[in-house]
Design a protein around this motif. Structure first.
Motif, PDB file in Angstrom:
ATOM      1  N   ASP A 160       0.816  -1.223   0.000  1.00  0.00           N
ATOM      2  CA  ASP A 160       0.000   0.000   0.000  1.00  0.00           C
ATOM      3  C   ASP A 160       0.844   1.266   0.000  1.00  0.00           C
ATOM      4  O   ASP A 160       0.302   2.374  -0.081  1.00  0.00           O
ATOM      5  CB  ASP A 160      -0.947   0.007   1.201  1.00  0.00           C
ATOM      6  N   ASP A 161       2.171   1.126   0.069  1.00  0.00           N
ATOM      7  CA  ASP A 161       3.075   2.268  -0.008  1.00  0.00           C
ATOM      8  C   ASP A 161       3.480   2.447  -1.471  1.00  0.00           C
ATOM      9  O   ASP A 161       4.249   1.631  -2.006  1.00  0.00           O
ATOM     10  CB  ASP A 161       4.312   2.030   0.861  1.00  0.00           C
ATOM     11  N   PRO A 162       2.983   3.503  -2.148  1.00  0.00           N
ATOM     12  CA  PRO A 162       3.277   3.668  -3.575  1.00  0.00           C
ATOM     13  C   PRO A 162       4.762   3.763  -3.885  1.00  0.00           C
ATOM     14  O   PRO A 162       5.208   3.274  -4.923  1.00  0.00           O
ATOM     15  CB  PRO A 162       2.555   4.973  -3.935  1.00  0.00           C
ATOM     16  N   THR A 163       5.521   4.382  -2.988  1.00  0.00           N
ATOM     17  CA  THR A 163       6.951   4.535  -3.233  1.00  0.00           C
ATOM     18  C   THR A 163       7.649   3.184  -3.224  1.00  0.00           C
ATOM     19  O   THR A 163       8.445   2.857  -4.114  1.00  0.00           O
ATOM     20  CB  THR A 163       7.590   5.462  -2.185  1.00  0.00           C
ATOM     21  N   VAL A 164       7.354   2.375  -2.191  1.00  0.00           N
ATOM     22  CA  VAL A 164       7.954   1.043  -2.102  1.00  0.00           C
ATOM     23  C   VAL A 164       7.549   0.207  -3.310  1.00  0.00           C
ATOM     24  O   VAL A 164       8.387  -0.454  -3.948  1.00  0.00           O
ATOM     25  CB  VAL A 164       7.538   0.339  -0.797  1.00  0.00           C
ATOM     26  N   ALA A 165       6.253   0.225  -3.639  1.00  0.00           N
ATOM     27  CA  ALA A 165       5.761  -0.563  -4.772  1.00  0.00           C
ATOM     28  C   ALA A 165       6.435  -0.145  -6.072  1.00  0.00           C
ATOM     29  O   ALA A 165       6.798  -0.984  -6.900  1.00  0.00           O
ATOM     30  CB  ALA A 165       4.244  -0.416  -4.879  1.00  0.00           C
ATOM     31  N   GLU A 166       6.634   1.162  -6.256  1.00  0.00           N
ATOM     32  CA  GLU A 166       7.251   1.664  -7.488  1.00  0.00           C
ATOM     33  C   GLU A 166       8.707   1.241  -7.587  1.00  0.00           C
ATOM     34  O   GLU A 166       9.172   0.813  -8.654  1.00  0.00           O
ATOM     35  CB  GLU A 166       7.142   3.185  -7.534  1.00  0.00           C
ATOM     36  N   VAL A 167       9.438   1.343  -6.471  1.00  0.00           N
ATOM     37  CA  VAL A 167      10.850   0.954  -6.476  1.00  0.00           C
ATOM     38  C   VAL A 167      10.987  -0.545  -6.735  1.00  0.00           C
ATOM     39  O   VAL A 167      11.799  -0.978  -7.572  1.00  0.00           O
ATOM     40  CB  VAL A 167      11.521   1.342  -5.146  1.00  0.00           C
ATOM     41  N   THR A 203       8.845  -2.572  -8.149  1.00  0.00           N
ATOM     42  CA  THR A 203       8.424  -2.860  -9.516  1.00  0.00           C
ATOM     43  C   THR A 203       9.529  -2.523 -10.515  1.00  0.00           C
ATOM     44  O   THR A 203       9.813  -3.300 -11.438  1.00  0.00           O
ATOM     45  CB  THR A 203       7.149  -2.065  -9.864  1.00  0.00           C
ATOM     46  N   GLY A 204      10.164  -1.359 -10.327  1.00  0.00           N
ATOM     47  CA  GLY A 204      11.235  -0.953 -11.236  1.00  0.00           C
ATOM     48  C   GLY A 204      12.386  -1.939 -11.260  1.00  0.00           C
ATOM     49  O   GLY A 204      12.879  -2.317 -12.326  1.00  0.00           O
ATOM     50  N   TYR A 205      12.828  -2.378 -10.077  1.00  0.00           N
ATOM     51  CA  TYR A 205      13.935  -3.331 -10.014  1.00  0.00           C
ATOM     52  C   TYR A 205      13.555  -4.667 -10.636  1.00  0.00           C
ATOM     53  O   TYR A 205      14.358  -5.285 -11.348  1.00  0.00           O
ATOM     54  CB  TYR A 205      14.365  -3.539  -8.553  1.00  0.00           C
ATOM     55  N   LEU A 206      12.342  -5.136 -10.371  1.00  0.00           N
ATOM     56  CA  LEU A 206      11.911  -6.420 -10.932  1.00  0.00           C
ATOM     57  C   LEU A 206      11.771  -6.348 -12.445  1.00  0.00           C
ATOM     58  O   LEU A 206      12.172  -7.278 -13.158  1.00  0.00           O
ATOM     59  CB  LEU A 206      10.583  -6.850 -10.289  1.00  0.00           C
ATOM     60  N   VAL A 239       5.461  -7.357 -14.196  1.00  0.00           N
ATOM     61  CA  VAL A 239       4.968  -7.019 -12.860  1.00  0.00           C
ATOM     62  C   VAL A 239       3.584  -6.386 -12.909  1.00  0.00           C
ATOM     63  O   VAL A 239       3.310  -5.513 -13.734  1.00  0.00           O
ATOM     64  CB  VAL A 239       5.945  -6.059 -12.139  1.00  0.00           C
ATOM     65  N   GLN A 240       2.709  -6.857 -12.022  1.00  0.00           N
ATOM     66  CA  GLN A 240       1.435  -6.203 -11.739  1.00  0.00           C
ATOM     67  C   GLN A 240       1.474  -5.704 -10.302  1.00  0.00           C
ATOM     68  O   GLN A 240       2.153  -6.292  -9.453  1.00  0.00           O
ATOM     69  CB  GLN A 240       0.268  -7.168 -11.925  1.00  0.00           C
TER      70      GLN A 240
END
Length: 250
Positions: A17-24, A26-29, A36-37
């Motif tokens: 639920d943390d957009p920043t964590v999810a974005e980082v 997702t980017g690395y994966l 990635v979804q």
């Protein structure tokens, strides 16, 4: 860029639920070659899982509404999600939270704050051990695809396990652990060695092994409170003692 492959990229569902964590994450994966979804809460994660089953879920423990523990429970309650690899994220350093995550079926976990590179390595390791080459990688070729001990049978090629002809509902790591123990009957393994040879890690929380042994006992022992197959050798580790076949001596 990831290496060229004719195979489709593994699909990963990132739930945080943390957009920043999810974005980082997702980017690395994605830079590592994965598709990635993202989902920002538990209900959205369950919906995406049902719509298109991913190959692995990166699941935050602390989610609004349906939390990560409940999401993992619901996934494990479905046939499609029974052996789905799950890497859990937790913002808490409290051991109880990590144990809870493992108890409900997480295969691995990473504690926040974490290195995205470490998470990618964990994801890669879990996928490697759940993919088509997992059976070959999990032990020597001479061990064969099928392992038997008493009324226990493991088909490493199909990643299916049975006791007395009834299929066992095992998670990814439970299957790996059972297959490894069946390959080495009568041998005592410290938790550190099991972590290295089953999980593929030279470091990690050894309670991961303890919890998985307990969960596996609940599925293969007639009385998990008095285990006969997986024995604890106090101060050393665990040993698999095959049960005698029907009609054999005890």
């Amino acid at each position: 860029m990831s290496e060229t492959s004719t195979e489709s990229p593994a699909r990963i569902l990132v739930v945080d639920d943390d957009p920043t964590v999810a974005e980082v994450v997702t980017g690395y994966l994605e830079r590592s070659g994965y598709e990635v979804q993202r989902a920002g809460d538990g209900r959205a994660a369950l919906h995406l899982f049902a719509a298109r089953r991913p190959d692995l879920v990166v699941l935050d423990l602390m989610l609004p509404g349906v939390d990560g523990l409940e999401v993992c429970r619901r996934l494990r309650a479905t046939e499609a999600g029974r052996d789905l690899p799950v890497v859990m994220l937790t913002a808490k350093g409290d051991e109880e939270d990590r144990i809870l995550g493992l108890e409900v079926g997480a295969d691995d976990y990473v504690t926040k704050p974490f290195s995205p590179r470490e998470l990618v390595l964990r994801v890669r390791s879990v996928l490697r051990r759940s993919g088509p080459g997992a059976a070959a990688a999990s032990g020597p070729a001479s061990a064969g695809a099928r392992l038997r001990a008493g009324d226990l049978e493991v088909d490493r090629s199909a990643r299916r396990a049975f006791r007395a002809g009834r299929e066992l509902a095992l998670t990814l790591r439970e299957f790996d652990l059972l297959a490894f123990l069946l390959q080495h009957p009568g041998t005592v393994f410290p938790r550190e060695e099991l972590m290295q040879r089953v999980w593929g890690w030279d470091f990690g929380d050894l309670s991961t092994v303890t919890v998985h042994v307990r969960r596996l006992r609940e599925k293969i022992e007639r009385d998990p409170g008095a285990p006969e197959l997986i024995s604890t050798v106090w101060g050393v580790g665990y040993r698999f003692d095959p049960a005698p076949t029907a009609g054999g001596t005890s």
